[in-house]
Design a protein around this motif. Structure first.
Motif, short mmCIF file in Angstrom:
data_model
loop_
_atom_site.label_atom_id
_atom_site.label_comp_id
_atom_site.label_asym_id
_atom_site.label_seq_id
_atom_site.Cartn_x
_atom_site.Cartn_y
_atom_site.Cartn_z
N LEU A 77 0.87 -1.18 0.00
CA LEU A 77 0.00 0.00 0.00
C LEU A 77 0.90 1.22 0.00
CD1 LEU A 77 -2.78 1.42 0.31
CD2 LEU A 77 -2.40 1.34 2.78
N ASN A 78 0.69 2.13 -0.98
CA ASN A 78 1.56 3.29 -1.14
C ASN A 78 0.75 4.57 -1.25
OD1 ASN A 78 4.05 1.54 -1.67
ND2 ASN A 78 2.73 0.94 -3.38
N PHE A 79 1.32 5.65 -0.74
CA PHE A 79 0.79 6.99 -0.95
C PHE A 79 1.76 7.70 -1.87
CE2 PHE A 79 -1.35 5.56 2.77
CZ PHE A 79 -2.57 6.22 2.81
N LEU A 80 1.43 7.75 -3.15
CA LEU A 80 2.37 8.26 -4.14
C LEU A 80 2.73 9.71 -3.84
CD1 LEU A 80 0.98 6.75 -7.47
CD2 LEU A 80 2.49 5.74 -5.75
N GLY A 81 4.00 10.03 -4.05
CA GLY A 81 4.48 11.38 -3.78
C GLY A 81 4.87 11.61 -2.34
N THR A 82 4.80 10.56 -1.51
CA THR A 82 5.18 10.67 -0.11
C THR A 82 6.14 9.53 0.22
OG1 THR A 82 3.53 9.21 0.94
CG2 THR A 82 2.80 11.43 0.31
N GLU A 83 6.59 9.52 1.46
CA GLU A 83 7.43 8.42 1.92
C GLU A 83 6.62 7.35 2.64
OE1 GLU A 83 10.53 10.10 4.26
OE2 GLU A 83 11.54 11.05 2.55
N MET A 84 5.30 7.42 2.54
CA MET A 84 4.45 6.44 3.20
C MET A 84 4.21 5.25 2.27
SD MET A 84 1.68 8.69 5.38
CE MET A 84 0.89 9.43 3.97
N CYS A 340 -6.88 14.79 4.94
CA CYS A 340 -5.93 15.30 5.94
C CYS A 340 -5.90 14.39 7.16
CB CYS A 340 -6.31 16.72 6.33
SG CYS A 340 -6.03 17.93 5.01
N ILE A 341 -7.09 13.97 7.61
CA ILE A 341 -7.16 13.05 8.75
C ILE A 341 -6.54 11.71 8.37
CG2 ILE A 341 -8.72 11.80 10.27
CD1 ILE A 341 -10.66 14.13 10.06
N ARG A 342 -6.87 11.23 7.18
CA ARG A 342 -6.33 9.95 6.73
C ARG A 342 -4.80 9.99 6.68
NH1 ARG A 342 -7.11 9.30 0.66
NH2 ARG A 342 -5.29 10.68 0.74
N ASN A 343 -4.25 11.02 6.04
CA ASN A 343 -2.80 11.08 5.89
C ASN A 343 -2.11 11.22 7.24
OD1 ASN A 343 -3.23 10.91 3.16
ND2 ASN A 343 -2.88 13.09 2.75
N ARG A 347 0.57 8.61 8.71
CA ARG A 347 1.91 9.06 9.13
C ARG A 347 2.21 8.60 10.56
NH1 ARG A 347 0.79 13.77 6.01
NH2 ARG A 347 -0.19 14.74 7.82
N LEU A 348 1.17 8.62 11.39
CA LEU A 348 1.34 8.27 12.79
C LEU A 348 1.44 6.77 13.03
CD1 LEU A 348 1.48 9.75 15.52
CD2 LEU A 348 -0.99 9.44 15.72
N GLY A 349 0.60 6.01 12.33
CA GLY A 349 0.56 4.56 12.57
C GLY A 349 0.17 3.77 11.35
N LEU A 381 -3.10 3.13 16.32
CA LEU A 381 -2.06 4.13 16.09
C LEU A 381 -0.94 4.05 17.12
CD1 LEU A 381 -4.37 7.13 15.17
CD2 LEU A 381 -3.15 5.60 13.63
N GLY A 382 -1.04 3.08 18.05
CA GLY A 382 0.00 2.91 19.03
C GLY A 382 -0.04 3.92 20.16
N LEU A 383 -1.18 4.59 20.35
CA LEU A 383 -1.29 5.62 21.38
C LEU A 383 -2.03 5.15 22.62
CD1 LEU A 383 -2.17 8.68 19.11
CD2 LEU A 383 0.05 8.01 20.00
N TRP A 384 -2.50 3.91 22.62
CA TRP A 384 -3.26 3.39 23.75
C TRP A 384 -2.44 2.29 24.42
CZ3 TRP A 384 -7.92 4.99 25.73
CH2 TRP A 384 -8.53 4.17 26.69
N PRO A 385 -2.03 2.50 25.66
CA PRO A 385 -1.22 1.47 26.32
C PRO A 385 -1.91 0.13 26.34
CG PRO A 385 -1.28 3.51 27.59
CD PRO A 385 -2.30 3.66 26.50
N SER A 386 -1.17 -0.93 26.12
CA SER A 386 -1.77 -2.26 26.01
C SER A 386 -2.50 -2.67 27.28
CB SER A 386 -0.70 -3.29 25.66
OG SER A 386 0.30 -3.30 26.66
#
Length: 390
Positions: A77-84, A340-343, A347-349, A381-386
Motif C-alpha cells: 500500500l503506497n501513498f504516491l508522492g510521499t514516503e508512506m 488530511c485526517i487519513r494522511n 503518518r502516525l501509525g 495508532l500505538g497511542l493506547w497502552p496495552s
C-alpha cells in the motif's frame, strides 16, 4: 410458452456470478430443485480485478484453487508522492488472482454437478410475482419457482422488476488488461499493490496475473470524471510504457446496500444486486459469495415458507454482513473524504493500520472491532497502552 407449461422449481437463481452460483450450489446440495439462469454463454468476460481476498476464498469450494493464476502472501500500500509505503505479509495468501470468466464458469459447473439446472443464453425479460409462485419470463422459455434469488449485478433488472429503488451509491471504475513483452512483464509482476494519491477519493490497483497485468482505478465520487487520464498517468508513474495489448473496461461498483430490506415476498437480492460491497476496499466478491450462501440458508431453514423467508434472510444479513458494512462505511468516510485526517493517521501509525486491514481481509478481524470500541483507534495508532482499561 404458456404459464401452465412453465418448468417448475423450488428456487430460480438469476445470474451466474459468484453470488448466484454460491446460492445455487448451496440449495442444490440441500436437495432443492434449482434453476440457474445466465443471460450469457459461459465462460464470458466479466469486468473485475479478479482479486480473491483470503476471506472470500474461504467461501469457495476447494475446486476453485484450479482457476487461481497466482497467489501472493505480501501486498503493498503506497501513498504516491510521499514516503508512506507499507507492505504486509502473512503465512497464507492475502490475495489470489483469477480471471472472473474462469471463476464464474467453474462455479456454475460446480453448481450444475451438485444438481442445479444451468441454462445459459437465457435473458430474463420480466417477472410475474403471484401469491403462490413467481413466473419468470425469458427469451427462451418460461419458468415457475417458489422463490427467486436475484444475482444479476449492479444493474439488476430483477430488483427493478420486483419494485426496489435504485442503488444509492455507485462508484465509477476502470480496468485495463495489459500485456507486455516477457522481459517487461517479469520486471513488473512481483507484488500486487494499492496506491493512493492517484485520484480524488479513490485509489489505483495493480494485480499481476499469470501472463498479464490487471491495472485499475476507481473513485468513490459518483460523478468523478477523468478516470482514463488518471489511469494513463498512473501507468506512466509506474514506468509501464511499452504496452503490446490493452483491453479497456469500465463499470460501476455499489458502495451501499439498497435502502429497503433485501427480501420482498418471494424475491431475495444477493451480491451486487443488493449492494453488498465492502466500501473500504470496494471489493464485492466476499459478500457476494457469503450472501448467496445466506440466502440459501434462509430458504432451507424456513422450509420455503414465504411468511418467514424474508425476515430470516434479513436477520442473517444483519448479523453477518450489514453491521459490518455500516462500520466499514464509517471508516471509508475518513479514508476517502477526509484526506488530511487519513494522511495524518497513516503518518502516525500506517503500518498498524495496514496490518489491521490485512487482518480484516484474512477474516481474522472485522471493521466493527475498530468502530465499536473508541480505544481501538488509539490502539491501531500505538497511542493506547496495552494494559489500559477501556
Amino acid at each position: 410458452m404458456s404459464a401452465g407449461r412453465a418448468s417448475c422449481f423450488d428456487v430460480a437463481v438469476i445470474g451466474a456470478g459468484p453470488a448466484g452460483c454460491s446460492a445455487a450450489l448451496a440449495l442444490a446440495r440441500s436437495g432443492h430443485a434449482v434453476v440457474l439462469l445466465e443471460k450469457a454463454v459461459l465462460p464470458r468476460y466479466k469486468t473485475c480485478g479478479g482479486g480473491l481476498l483470503h476471506r472470500a476464498f474461504k467461501f469457495l469450494p476447494p475446486v476453485a484453487e484450479t482457476v487461481v493464476e497466482r497467489s501472493f502472501n505480501s501486498v503493498a500500500l503506497n501513498f504516491l508522492g510521499t514516503e508512506m509505503n507499507f507492505t504486509t505479509t502473512r503465512t497464507e495468501p492475502i490475495v489470489r488472482l483469477a480471471m472472473r470468466a474462469d471463476l464464474d464458469h467453474l462455479l456454475a459447473r460446480t453448481a450444475e454437478k451438485a444438481g442445479a439446472q444451468l441454462i445459459q443464453s437465457c435473458l430474463v425479460k420480466r417477472l410475474n410475482v403471484q401469491a403462490d409462485f413467481v413466473e419468470i419470463i425469458t427469451e427462451r422459455e418460461n419458468f415457475r419457482s417458489k422463490f427467486v434469488i436475484a444475482a444479476d449485478g449492479v444493474h439488476s433488472a430483477t430488483a427493478k422488476a420486483a419494485g426496489w429503488s435504485e442503488l444509492p451509491v455507485l462508484a465509477p471504475a476502470l480496468e485495463h488488461e495489459i500485456y507486455l513483452a516477457a522481459e517487461d512483464f517479469a520486471r513488473f509482476s512481483q507484488t500486487p499493490r494499492f496506491d493512493f494519491n492517484v485520484i480524488d477519493a479513490g485509489y489505483a490497483w495493480f494485480f499481476p496475473k499469470r501472463t498479464h497485468l490487471s491495472v485499475g482505478i476507481l473513485s468513490t465520487h459518483p460523478k468523478c470524471t477523468g478516470l482514463q487520464t488518471k489511469l494513463a498517468d498512473y501507468l506512466q508513474h509506474l514506468g509501464i510504457t511499452r504496452i503490446q495489448i490493452t483491453e479497456k473496461h469500465g463499470w460501476l461498483i455499489p458502495l451501499a446496500p439498497r435502502r429497503e430490506p433485501l427480501a420482498r415476498g418471494r424475491v431475495l437480492l444477493v451480491g451486487d444486486a443488493a449492494g453488498l460491497v465492502d466500501p473500504v476496499m470496494a471489493e464485492g466478491i466476499s459478500h457476494a459469495l457469503h450472501s448467496g450462501q445466506l440466502a440459501a440458508a434462509a430458504l432451507t431453514g424456513c422450509r420455503l415458507d414465504v411468511a418467514r423467508a424474508g425476515d430470516c434472510y434479513q436477520s442473517l444479513l444483519e448479523e453477518n454482513i450489514l453491521r459490518e458494512l455500516r462500520a466499514a462505511r464509517f471508516l471509508a468516510k475518513f479514508l476517502y473524504h477526509h484526506p488530511c485526517i487519513r494522511n495524518g493517521a497513516f503518518r502516525l501509525g500506517g503500518q498498524r493500520l495496514c496490518e489491521f486491514v490485512t487482518d480484516v481481509v484474512m477474516g481474522e478481524h472485522s471493521y466493527r472491532d475498530a468502530v465499536n470500541q473508541p480505544s481501538s483507534y488509539l490502539k491501531l495508532l500505538g497511542l493506547w497502552p496495552s494494559g489500559a482499561r477501556k
